[in-house]
Design a protein around this motif. Structure first.
Motif, mmCIF file in Angstrom:
data_model
loop_
_atom_site.group_PDB
_atom_site.id
_atom_site.type_symbol
_atom_site.label_atom_id
_atom_site.label_comp_id
_atom_site.label_asym_id
_atom_site.label_seq_id
_atom_site.Cartn_x
_atom_site.Cartn_y
_atom_site.Cartn_z
ATOM 1 N N HIS A 190 0.790 -1.239 0.000
ATOM 2 C CA HIS A 190 0.000 0.000 0.000
ATOM 3 C C HIS A 190 0.817 1.283 0.000
ATOM 4 C CE1 HIS A 190 -3.926 -1.931 0.538
ATOM 5 N NE2 HIS A 190 -3.294 -2.809 1.287
ATOM 6 N N SER A 191 2.120 1.205 0.134
ATOM 7 C CA SER A 191 2.911 2.437 0.159
ATOM 8 C C SER A 191 2.979 3.090 -1.223
ATOM 9 C CB SER A 191 4.329 2.162 0.673
ATOM 10 O OG SER A 191 4.991 1.230 -0.175
ATOM 11 N N HIS A 192 2.766 2.286 -2.288
ATOM 12 C CA HIS A 192 2.753 2.819 -3.641
ATOM 13 C C HIS A 192 1.482 2.369 -4.363
ATOM 14 C CE1 HIS A 192 6.985 3.413 -2.662
ATOM 15 N NE2 HIS A 192 7.060 4.251 -3.676
ATOM 16 N N ILE A 193 0.980 3.219 -5.237
ATOM 17 C CA ILE A 193 -0.166 2.884 -6.074
ATOM 18 C C ILE A 193 0.234 3.070 -7.541
ATOM 19 C CG2 ILE A 193 -1.874 3.526 -4.334
ATOM 20 C CD1 ILE A 193 -2.240 6.169 -5.873
ATOM 21 N N ARG A 194 -0.482 2.405 -8.441
ATOM 22 C CA ARG A 194 -0.167 2.510 -9.859
ATOM 23 C C ARG A 194 -1.129 3.491 -10.534
ATOM 24 N NH1 ARG A 194 3.396 0.267 -12.614
ATOM 25 N NH2 ARG A 194 3.852 -1.175 -10.896
ATOM 26 N N ASP A 195 -0.561 4.466 -11.236
ATOM 27 C CA ASP A 195 -1.367 5.438 -11.963
ATOM 28 C C ASP A 195 -2.102 4.741 -13.101
ATOM 29 O OD1 ASP A 195 -1.857 7.483 -14.195
ATOM 30 O OD2 ASP A 195 -1.306 8.784 -12.523
ATOM 31 N N ALA A 196 -3.435 4.888 -13.124
ATOM 32 C CA ALA A 196 -4.250 4.181 -14.114
ATOM 33 C C ALA A 196 -3.964 4.650 -15.537
ATOM 34 C CB ALA A 196 -5.726 4.367 -13.792
ATOM 35 N N LEU A 200 -17.205 6.649 3.457
ATOM 36 C CA LEU A 200 -16.569 7.454 2.425
ATOM 37 C C LEU A 200 -17.347 7.289 1.125
ATOM 38 C CD1 LEU A 200 -12.871 6.440 3.160
ATOM 39 C CD2 LEU A 200 -13.940 8.613 3.732
ATOM 40 N N THR A 201 -17.832 8.383 0.578
ATOM 41 C CA THR A 201 -18.582 8.329 -0.675
ATOM 42 C C THR A 201 -17.964 9.277 -1.692
ATOM 43 O OG1 THR A 201 -20.125 10.076 -0.013
ATOM 44 C CG2 THR A 201 -20.729 7.814 0.556
ATOM 45 N N ALA A 202 -17.977 8.855 -2.957
ATOM 46 C CA ALA A 202 -17.472 9.688 -4.056
ATOM 47 C C ALA A 202 -17.783 8.966 -5.360
ATOM 48 C CB ALA A 202 -15.972 9.931 -3.931
ATOM 49 N N GLY A 203 -17.653 9.685 -6.447
ATOM 50 C CA GLY A 203 -17.889 9.093 -7.754
ATOM 51 C C GLY A 203 -16.752 8.172 -8.165
ATOM 52 N N PRO A 204 -16.903 7.495 -9.325
ATOM 53 C CA PRO A 204 -15.852 6.598 -9.826
ATOM 54 C C PRO A 204 -14.530 7.344 -10.024
ATOM 55 C CG PRO A 204 -17.893 6.298 -11.055
ATOM 56 C CD PRO A 204 -18.084 7.511 -10.211
ATOM 57 N N ALA A 205 -13.432 6.674 -9.679
ATOM 58 C CA ALA A 205 -12.074 7.211 -9.881
ATOM 59 C C ALA A 205 -11.832 8.516 -9.136
ATOM 60 C CB ALA A 205 -11.787 7.396 -11.373
ATOM 61 N N ALA A 206 -12.553 8.724 -8.028
ATOM 62 C CA ALA A 206 -12.392 9.964 -7.255
ATOM 63 C C ALA A 206 -11.311 9.845 -6.186
ATOM 64 C CB ALA A 206 -13.718 10.347 -6.611
ATOM 65 N N GLY A 207 -10.827 8.613 -5.935
ATOM 66 C CA GLY A 207 -9.728 8.453 -4.985
ATOM 67 C C GLY A 207 -10.062 7.683 -3.728
ATOM 68 N N LYS A 208 -11.205 6.994 -3.685
ATOM 69 C CA LYS A 208 -11.591 6.267 -2.462
ATOM 70 C C LYS A 208 -10.588 5.154 -2.141
ATOM 71 C CE LYS A 208 -15.686 5.104 -3.981
ATOM 72 N NZ LYS A 208 -15.641 5.795 -5.304
ATOM 73 N N THR A 209 -10.235 4.361 -3.155
ATOM 74 C CA THR A 209 -9.307 3.250 -2.933
ATOM 75 C C THR A 209 -7.920 3.773 -2.574
ATOM 76 O OG1 THR A 209 -10.540 1.771 -4.407
ATOM 77 C CG2 THR A 209 -8.229 1.226 -3.990
ATOM 78 N N THR A 210 -7.506 4.874 -3.226
ATOM 79 C CA THR A 210 -6.219 5.497 -2.887
ATOM 80 C C THR A 210 -6.219 5.975 -1.444
ATOM 81 O OG1 THR A 210 -5.799 6.193 -5.167
ATOM 82 C CG2 THR A 210 -4.644 7.403 -3.426
ATOM 83 N N LEU A 211 -7.321 6.591 -1.009
ATOM 84 C CA LEU A 211 -7.411 7.082 0.363
ATOM 85 C C LEU A 211 -7.313 5.923 1.363
ATOM 86 C CD1 LEU A 211 -9.441 9.983 1.690
ATOM 87 C CD2 LEU A 211 -9.571 7.850 2.942
ATOM 88 N N LEU A 212 -7.921 4.774 1.026
ATOM 89 C CA LEU A 212 -7.830 3.614 1.918
ATOM 90 C C LEU A 212 -6.396 3.103 2.000
ATOM 91 C CD1 LEU A 212 -11.104 1.617 1.144
ATOM 92 C CD2 LEU A 212 -10.605 3.081 3.102
ATOM 93 N N SER A 213 -5.675 3.106 0.871
ATOM 94 C CA SER A 213 -4.257 2.716 0.904
ATOM 95 C C SER A 213 -3.456 3.679 1.769
ATOM 96 C CB SER A 213 -3.677 2.673 -0.512
ATOM 97 O OG SER A 213 -4.094 1.509 -1.199
ATOM 98 N N GLN A 214 -3.778 4.982 1.667
ATOM 99 C CA GLN A 214 -3.118 5.961 2.533
ATOM 100 C C GLN A 214 -3.411 5.668 4.000
ATOM 101 O OE1 GLN A 214 -4.826 9.565 0.936
ATOM 102 N NE2 GLN A 214 -3.066 9.958 -0.388
ATOM 103 N N LEU A 215 -4.657 5.349 4.295
ATOM 104 C CA LEU A 215 -5.059 5.076 5.673
ATOM 105 C C LEU A 215 -4.345 3.836 6.207
ATOM 106 C CD1 LEU A 215 -6.904 6.416 7.721
ATOM 107 C CD2 LEU A 215 -8.774 4.956 6.932
ATOM 108 N N VAL A 216 -4.255 2.784 5.383
ATOM 109 C CA VAL A 216 -3.509 1.583 5.782
ATOM 110 C C VAL A 216 -2.074 1.960 6.125
ATOM 111 C CG1 VAL A 216 -2.517 -0.579 4.955
ATOM 112 C CG2 VAL A 216 -4.916 -0.072 4.497
ATOM 113 N N THR A 217 -1.420 2.704 5.241
ATOM 114 C CA THR A 217 -0.014 3.075 5.438
ATOM 115 C C THR A 217 0.175 3.894 6.715
ATOM 116 O OG1 THR A 217 0.311 3.101 3.031
ATOM 117 C CG2 THR A 217 1.971 4.218 4.360
ATOM 118 N N LEU A 218 -0.747 4.816 6.964
ATOM 119 C CA LEU A 218 -0.637 5.670 8.150
ATOM 120 C C LEU A 218 -0.846 4.894 9.446
ATOM 121 C CD1 LEU A 218 -2.598 8.731 6.747
ATOM 122 C CD2 LEU A 218 -0.181 8.745 7.427
ATOM 123 N N MET A 219 -1.571 3.775 9.396
ATOM 124 C CA MET A 219 -1.855 2.989 10.599
ATOM 125 C C MET A 219 -0.749 1.991 10.954
ATOM 126 S SD MET A 219 -4.638 3.843 12.074
ATOM 127 C CE MET A 219 -6.021 4.948 11.738
#
Length: 257
Positions: A91-97, A154-173
């Motif tokens: 989760h420390s890195h994500i792949r740009d779509a 957490l709510t948002a439209g498609p490709a708005a960053g929800k999954t990225t935010l969860l990866s950030q949250l995992v990393t921060l924890m």
């Protein structure tokens, strides 16, 4: 039955435990988790013998500072260390779509707007969300009466960053006491369809899912102990991807998890 459940909850009896002599527990004492064995349980206090030191203490149990022990603390910490290292790699890195480039998760800006009656104006991104969740957990571990919900949606439209935010949250924890458990709802739904009986006999569906995914080994038992002792941060990615089981999954989140 519904009336009985409401009255039981109103009475405050939910989460009240009584342990017999020799029961093995994991307990939070002076800010750290220890192995313990019950010597005696009278009224609201328990006499415990701590770990290898053999120290006797009087302990006031509540749902956030103890749990029945699944595995010894040294084994728990070994598996937890391995698990954290695995999550850090994932989760420390994500792949740009668009470009396919590997990007540092924490360097990507995902803004949060709060829609709530609660005073959460300070929550604006993954960092402040992580701090808020950890503060809530610290209060619960101190036995403070829960006046705020321990859940966010957490709510948002498609490709708005929800999954990225969860990866950030995992990393921060990863360097905190809370142990993140991330479940893709699409995979949860598949398991629900394939192994219905396993879910019907489980105390919660995340536990059933993890056991099906991981087996009954040390990895699963470490995560189970984290959940039972309320040291886990449960994250479900893609509630709108629950398919035919979406209503059931949302109901389970709201009423059980």
């Amino acid at each position: 039955e519904g009336l009985f459940i409401k009255e039981l909850q109103r009475s405050g009896a939910v989460g009240d435990h009584r342990y017999g002599a020799s029961q093995k527990l994991t307990v939070q004492h002076k800010g750290e988790w220890h192995d313990a064995e019950v010597i005696d349980h009278v009224a609201d206090s328990v006499t415990l013998r701590l770990g290898t030191s053999g120290e006797l203490i009087t302990f006031m149990p509540h749902p956030w500072n103890h749990a029945p022990r699944e595995m010894p603390s040294d084994a728990f910490e070994r598996v937890r260390t391995w698990y954290i290292a695995s999550l850090r790699r994932s989760h420390s890195h994500i792949r740009d779509a668009l470009t396919g480039r590997s990007l540092e998760a924490l360097q990507q800006c995902v803004k949060i707007d709060v829609e709530s009656d609660l005073s959460l104006s300070s929550v604006v991104d993954a960092q402040s969300l992580a701090m808020w969740l950890c503060d809530l957990h610290t209060e619960r571990c101190l036995g403070v009466v829960a006046e705020l919900p321990t859940v966010v949606l957490l709510t948002a439209g498609p490709a708005a960053g929800k999954t990225t935010l969860l990866s950030q949250l995992v990393t921060l924890m990863l360097d905190r006491d809370l142990i993140p458990i991330l479940v893709k709802v699409q995979q949860l739904q598949r398991r629900l369809i394939e192994s219905r009986d396993a879910f019907q006999s489980a105390w919660n569906w995340i536990d059933a899912f993890l056991r099906l995914e991981l087996g009954n080994g040390a990895h699963y038992r470490m995560l189970r102990q984290a959940m039972v002792s309320r040291r886990a941060l449960l994250m479900l990615d893609g509630l709108d991807e629950g398919g035919a089981r979406r209503v059931e999954i949302e109901q389970h989140v709201a009423e059980v998890l």
